[in-house]
Design an enzyme around this catalytic site. Structure first.
Site, PDB file in Angstrom:
ATOM      1  N   LYS A  43       0.699 -12.667   1.181  1.00  0.00           N
ATOM      2  CA  LYS A  43      -0.485 -12.243   0.485  1.00  0.00           C
ATOM      3  C   LYS A  43      -1.587 -11.849   1.478  1.00  0.00           C
ATOM      4  O   LYS A  43      -2.531 -11.135   1.127  1.00  0.00           O
ATOM      5  CB  LYS A  43      -1.013 -13.389  -0.399  1.00  0.00           C
ATOM      6  CG  LYS A  43      -0.015 -13.883  -1.422  1.00  0.00           C
ATOM      7  CD  LYS A  43      -0.504 -15.170  -2.069  1.00  0.00           C
ATOM      8  CE  LYS A  43       0.568 -15.718  -3.001  1.00  0.00           C
ATOM      9  NZ  LYS A  43       0.259 -17.104  -3.416  1.00  0.00           N
ATOM     10  N   GLY A  44      -1.476 -12.348   2.715  1.00  0.00           N
ATOM     11  CA  GLY A  44      -2.582 -12.270   3.670  1.00  0.00           C
ATOM     12  C   GLY A  44      -3.049 -10.862   4.000  1.00  0.00           C
ATOM     13  O   GLY A  44      -4.209 -10.661   4.333  1.00  0.00           O
ATOM     14  N   GLU A  99      -0.251  -6.114   8.516  1.00  0.00           N
ATOM     15  CA  GLU A  99      -0.186  -7.579   8.554  1.00  0.00           C
ATOM     16  C   GLU A  99      -1.564  -8.159   8.868  1.00  0.00           C
ATOM     17  O   GLU A  99      -2.382  -7.522   9.529  1.00  0.00           O
ATOM     18  CB  GLU A  99       0.856  -7.965   9.630  1.00  0.00           C
ATOM     19  CG  GLU A  99       0.999  -9.423   9.942  1.00  0.00           C
ATOM     20  CD  GLU A  99       1.508 -10.272   8.794  1.00  0.00           C
ATOM     21  OE1 GLU A  99       0.841 -10.279   7.740  1.00  0.00           O
ATOM     22  OE2 GLU A  99       2.536 -10.952   8.963  1.00  0.00           O
ATOM     23  N   ASP A 103       0.902 -14.456  15.080  1.00  0.00           N
ATOM     24  CA  ASP A 103       0.700 -15.749  15.720  1.00  0.00           C
ATOM     25  C   ASP A 103       1.900 -16.002  16.641  1.00  0.00           C
ATOM     26  O   ASP A 103       1.957 -15.496  17.755  1.00  0.00           O
ATOM     27  CB  ASP A 103       0.546 -16.782  14.602  1.00  0.00           C
ATOM     28  CG  ASP A 103       0.187 -18.167  15.098  1.00  0.00           C
ATOM     29  OD1 ASP A 103      -0.545 -18.275  16.087  1.00  0.00           O
ATOM     30  OD2 ASP A 103       0.638 -19.142  14.484  1.00  0.00           O
ATOM     31  N   LYS A 131      -3.092 -13.313  17.971  1.00  0.00           N
ATOM     32  CA  LYS A 131      -3.311 -14.470  18.856  1.00  0.00           C
ATOM     33  C   LYS A 131      -2.228 -14.428  19.924  1.00  0.00           C
ATOM     34  O   LYS A 131      -1.228 -15.139  19.824  1.00  0.00           O
ATOM     35  CB  LYS A 131      -3.133 -15.777  18.067  1.00  0.00           C
ATOM     36  CG  LYS A 131      -4.205 -16.120  17.064  1.00  0.00           C
ATOM     37  CD  LYS A 131      -3.992 -17.565  16.588  1.00  0.00           C
ATOM     38  CE  LYS A 131      -4.221 -17.735  15.125  1.00  0.00           C
ATOM     39  NZ  LYS A 131      -3.878 -19.064  14.621  1.00  0.00           N
ATOM     40  N   PHE A 152      -7.479 -21.574  14.281  1.00  0.00           N
ATOM     41  CA  PHE A 152      -6.987 -21.263  12.943  1.00  0.00           C
ATOM     42  C   PHE A 152      -8.094 -20.584  12.150  1.00  0.00           C
ATOM     43  O   PHE A 152      -9.188 -21.127  12.011  1.00  0.00           O
ATOM     44  CB  PHE A 152      -6.483 -22.510  12.220  1.00  0.00           C
ATOM     45  CG  PHE A 152      -5.599 -22.143  11.067  1.00  0.00           C
ATOM     46  CD1 PHE A 152      -4.253 -21.832  11.273  1.00  0.00           C
ATOM     47  CD2 PHE A 152      -6.119 -22.044   9.783  1.00  0.00           C
ATOM     48  CE1 PHE A 152      -3.444 -21.449  10.220  1.00  0.00           C
ATOM     49  CE2 PHE A 152      -5.302 -21.660   8.716  1.00  0.00           C
ATOM     50  CZ  PHE A 152      -3.965 -21.366   8.940  1.00  0.00           C
ATOM     51  N   VAL A 153      -7.799 -19.380  11.664  1.00  0.00           N
ATOM     52  CA  VAL A 153      -8.838 -18.602  10.985  1.00  0.00           C
ATOM     53  C   VAL A 153      -8.508 -18.363   9.514  1.00  0.00           C
ATOM     54  O   VAL A 153      -7.337 -18.362   9.118  1.00  0.00           O
ATOM     55  CB  VAL A 153      -9.069 -17.242  11.693  1.00  0.00           C
ATOM     56  CG1 VAL A 153      -9.708 -17.437  13.051  1.00  0.00           C
ATOM     57  CG2 VAL A 153      -7.767 -16.452  11.813  1.00  0.00           C
ATOM     58  N   ARG A 165      -9.274 -17.082   1.021  1.00  0.00           N
ATOM     59  CA  ARG A 165      -8.897 -15.669   1.163  1.00  0.00           C
ATOM     60  C   ARG A 165     -10.038 -14.751   0.751  1.00  0.00           C
ATOM     61  O   ARG A 165     -10.102 -13.595   1.173  1.00  0.00           O
ATOM     62  CB  ARG A 165      -7.689 -15.340   0.273  1.00  0.00           C
ATOM     63  CG  ARG A 165      -6.400 -16.042   0.668  1.00  0.00           C
ATOM     64  CD  ARG A 165      -5.243 -15.430  -0.111  1.00  0.00           C
ATOM     65  NE  ARG A 165      -4.048 -16.244  -0.102  1.00  0.00           N
ATOM     66  CZ  ARG A 165      -3.143 -16.239   0.873  1.00  0.00           C
ATOM     67  NH1 ARG A 165      -3.307 -15.480   1.927  1.00  0.00           N
ATOM     68  NH2 ARG A 165      -2.076 -17.004   0.787  1.00  0.00           N
TER      69      ARG A 165
HETATM   70  P1  IMP Z   1       3.859 -15.969  12.849  1.00  0.00           P
HETATM   71  O1  IMP Z   1       5.204 -15.800  12.215  1.00  0.00           O
HETATM   72  O2  IMP Z   1       3.733 -17.283  13.574  1.00  0.00           O
HETATM   73  O3  IMP Z   1       3.446 -14.800  13.713  1.00  0.00           O
HETATM   74  O4  IMP Z   1       2.816 -16.135  11.695  1.00  0.00           O
HETATM   75  C1  IMP Z   1       2.413 -15.125  10.952  1.00  0.00           C
HETATM   76  C2  IMP Z   1       1.832 -15.601   9.625  1.00  0.00           C
HETATM   77  O5  IMP Z   1       1.297 -16.930   9.705  1.00  0.00           O
HETATM   78  C3  IMP Z   1       0.695 -14.716   9.288  1.00  0.00           C
HETATM   79  O6  IMP Z   1       1.109 -13.615   8.539  1.00  0.00           O
HETATM   80  C4  IMP Z   1      -0.216 -15.651   8.504  1.00  0.00           C
HETATM   81  O7  IMP Z   1       0.161 -15.619   7.150  1.00  0.00           O
HETATM   82  C5  IMP Z   1       0.051 -17.004   9.070  1.00  0.00           C
HETATM   83  N1  IMP Z   1      -0.980 -17.385  10.056  1.00  0.00           N
HETATM   84  C6  IMP Z   1      -0.869 -17.446  11.394  1.00  0.00           C
HETATM   85  N2  IMP Z   1      -2.003 -17.830  11.987  1.00  0.00           N
HETATM   86  C7  IMP Z   1      -2.898 -17.987  10.987  1.00  0.00           C
HETATM   87  C8  IMP Z   1      -4.291 -18.358  10.956  1.00  0.00           C
HETATM   88  O8  IMP Z   1      -4.980 -18.604  11.972  1.00  0.00           O
HETATM   89  N3  IMP Z   1      -4.848 -18.416   9.720  1.00  0.00           N
HETATM   90  C9  IMP Z   1      -4.173 -18.144   8.572  1.00  0.00           C
HETATM   91  N4  IMP Z   1      -2.878 -17.786   8.563  1.00  0.00           N
HETATM   92  C10 IMP Z   1      -2.237 -17.708   9.761  1.00  0.00           C
HETATM   93 MG    MG Z   2       0.754 -13.206   6.647  1.00  0.00          MG
END
Ligand code: IMP
Ligand code: MG
Length: 176
Positions: A43-44, A99, A103, A131, A152-153, A165
């Protein structure tokens, strides 16, 4: 509302608007006459998609995909589920993944593989936030709004346990 953490502004609404205009300009240069499909990761990514697409001066289509990796934790599990697939065929089309944040990179690593197996004409990644210090998977965005530190944001589409959100800016959560 009372939380056991404090929310403080990191990127203002004005800065977001300004950067979206810049990203819109870059994409408009690169995608003239390509009629790309913007694939929004729900959803982000939804707030970013709806604001960004209005900065794009070319024909485009949109699609939505729902993935999950996190549950209620703030640490990626590395396991990605496809909860809802696209309803549009991307074969032979130019695709831009939209996206909210990269992270660990696990989500986009899996999604890139999933979509490239469908043989699009091209596949690029546009992320609002990155990040880089947290990266585990080898993945790099083609368009990035802001690089941020390991915090964490929330806001502008991003959530913590489903909340925040709807904030108009990007804010950091300081756990007490
Ligand atoms: P990754 O697979 O670790 O790269 O994470 C990606 C997903 O984790 C993103 O699409 C977000 O939904 C969630 N995410 C990662 N860091 C944050 C954050 O700081 N705040 C909120 N959601 C996050
Ligand atoms: Mg996401």
């Amino acid at each position: 509302m009372k939380y056991d953490y404090v929310v403080r502004e990191l990127i203002s609404e004005e800065k977001l608007k300004q950067r979206l205009r810049e990203l819109g300009g870059l994409l408009t240069k690169d995608y003239q006459d390509k009629e790309p499909i913007l694939v929004c990761v729900l959803k982000g990514g939804v707030v970013f998609l709806t604001d960004l697409m209005r900065e794009l001066k070319f024909d485009l289509e949109i699609g939505f995909i729902t993935l999950s990796s996190y549950g209620e934790s703030t640490v990626s599990s590395g396991r990605i589920n496809l909860n809802r697939d696209l309803d549009i065929d991307i074969t032979g089309r130019h695709v831009i993944i939209i996206e909210d944040i990269i992270d660990s990179g696990h989500t986009l690593f899996h999604l890139s593989k999933l979509l490239s197996d469908r043989q699009p004409a091209s596949l690029r990644i546009c992320t609002l936030l990155d990040k880089p210090s947290r990266r585990q998977a080898i993945i790099k965005a083609d368009y990035t709004g802001f690089e941020i530190a390991d915090e964490f944001v929330v806001g502008y589409g991003l959530d913590y346990a489903g909340k925040h959100r709807n904030l108009r800016n990007i804010s950091v959560i300081d756990f007490k």
